[in-house]
Motif scaffolding. Sequence first.
Motif, PDB file in Angstrom:
ATOM      1  N   ASN A  31       0.819  -1.206   0.000  1.00 48.96           N
ATOM      2  CA  ASN A  31       0.000   0.000   0.000  1.00 48.96           C
ATOM      3  C   ASN A  31       0.857   1.261   0.000  1.00 48.96           C
ATOM      4  N   LYS A  32       1.947   1.249   0.737  1.00 44.68           N
ATOM      5  CA  LYS A  32       2.850   2.402   0.742  1.00 44.68           C
ATOM      6  C   LYS A  32       3.464   2.604  -0.637  1.00 44.68           C
ATOM      7  N   GLU A  33       3.872   1.515  -1.281  1.00 41.28           N
ATOM      8  CA  GLU A  33       4.439   1.607  -2.630  1.00 41.28           C
ATOM      9  C   GLU A  33       3.412   2.174  -3.604  1.00 41.28           C
ATOM     10  N   ARG A  34       2.180   1.685  -3.517  1.00 37.80           N
ATOM     11  CA  ARG A  34       1.104   2.152  -4.397  1.00 37.80           C
ATOM     12  C   ARG A  34       0.828   3.636  -4.162  1.00 37.80           C
ATOM     13  N   ALA A  35       0.765   4.036  -2.908  1.00 34.19           N
ATOM     14  CA  ALA A  35       0.504   5.436  -2.567  1.00 34.19           C
ATOM     15  C   ALA A  35       1.640   6.321  -3.063  1.00 34.19           C
ATOM     16  N   TYR A  36       2.865   5.878  -2.892  1.00 30.72           N
ATOM     17  CA  TYR A  36       4.020   6.656  -3.340  1.00 30.72           C
ATOM     18  C   TYR A  36       3.978   6.847  -4.853  1.00 30.72           C
ATOM     19  N   THR A  37       3.677   5.779  -5.585  1.00 31.68           N
ATOM     20  CA  THR A  37       3.592   5.855  -7.040  1.00 31.68           C
ATOM     21  C   THR A  37       2.514   6.836  -7.472  1.00 31.68           C
ATOM     22  N   ILE A  42       0.788  12.377  -9.366  1.00 28.80           N
ATOM     23  CA  ILE A  42       0.067  13.637  -9.132  1.00 28.80           C
ATOM     24  C   ILE A  42       1.035  14.816  -9.176  1.00 28.80           C
ATOM     25  N   ALA A  43       2.199  14.669  -8.551  1.00 26.72           N
ATOM     26  CA  ALA A  43       3.196  15.746  -8.578  1.00 26.72           C
ATOM     27  C   ALA A  43       3.634  16.028 -10.018  1.00 26.72           C
ATOM     28  N   VAL A  54       6.499  17.731  -0.364  1.00 32.99           N
ATOM     29  CA  VAL A  54       6.758  17.225   0.986  1.00 32.99           C
ATOM     30  C   VAL A  54       7.432  18.304   1.834  1.00 32.99           C
ATOM     31  N   ASP A  55       8.404  18.997   1.240  1.00 35.05           N
ATOM     32  CA  ASP A  55       9.106  20.050   1.981  1.00 35.05           C
ATOM     33  C   ASP A  55       8.154  21.164   2.395  1.00 35.05           C
TER      34      ASP A  55
END
Length: 109
Positions: A31-37, A42-43, A54-55
């Motif tokens: 789930n973390k990998e999917r969210a990161y992708t 989006i960015a 993030v900053d």
Amino acid sequence: MNINLGQLSRTELEVLAKDIKARMVELEKENKERAYTEMLAIAAKYEVSFQAVVDKFGKPTKKSTSKGVPRYANPNDPSQTWTGRGRRPTWLTEAVQSGIPIEVFEVKP
């Protein structure tokens, strides 16, 4: 999937619990990998770097708080100090109880 827990032995239950925990860790990683992708996509869509987002909006880092200036030091071991705040260290408590005035341990500026 239906599992009748009442029919399982203790050993079988422990194995099942271990398998469940391992699968939960695996799912969290996926789930973390999917969210990161998705966040990267989006960015990119808005033509900004993910790190810039993030900053700007990430949780600020916790600044370390000062422990204070030592007001008392152990003459037998100068690495043992106390700021005068919080619980009194054992070495100081024992010395004061034995009749030595606390002023003897004050650190002179």
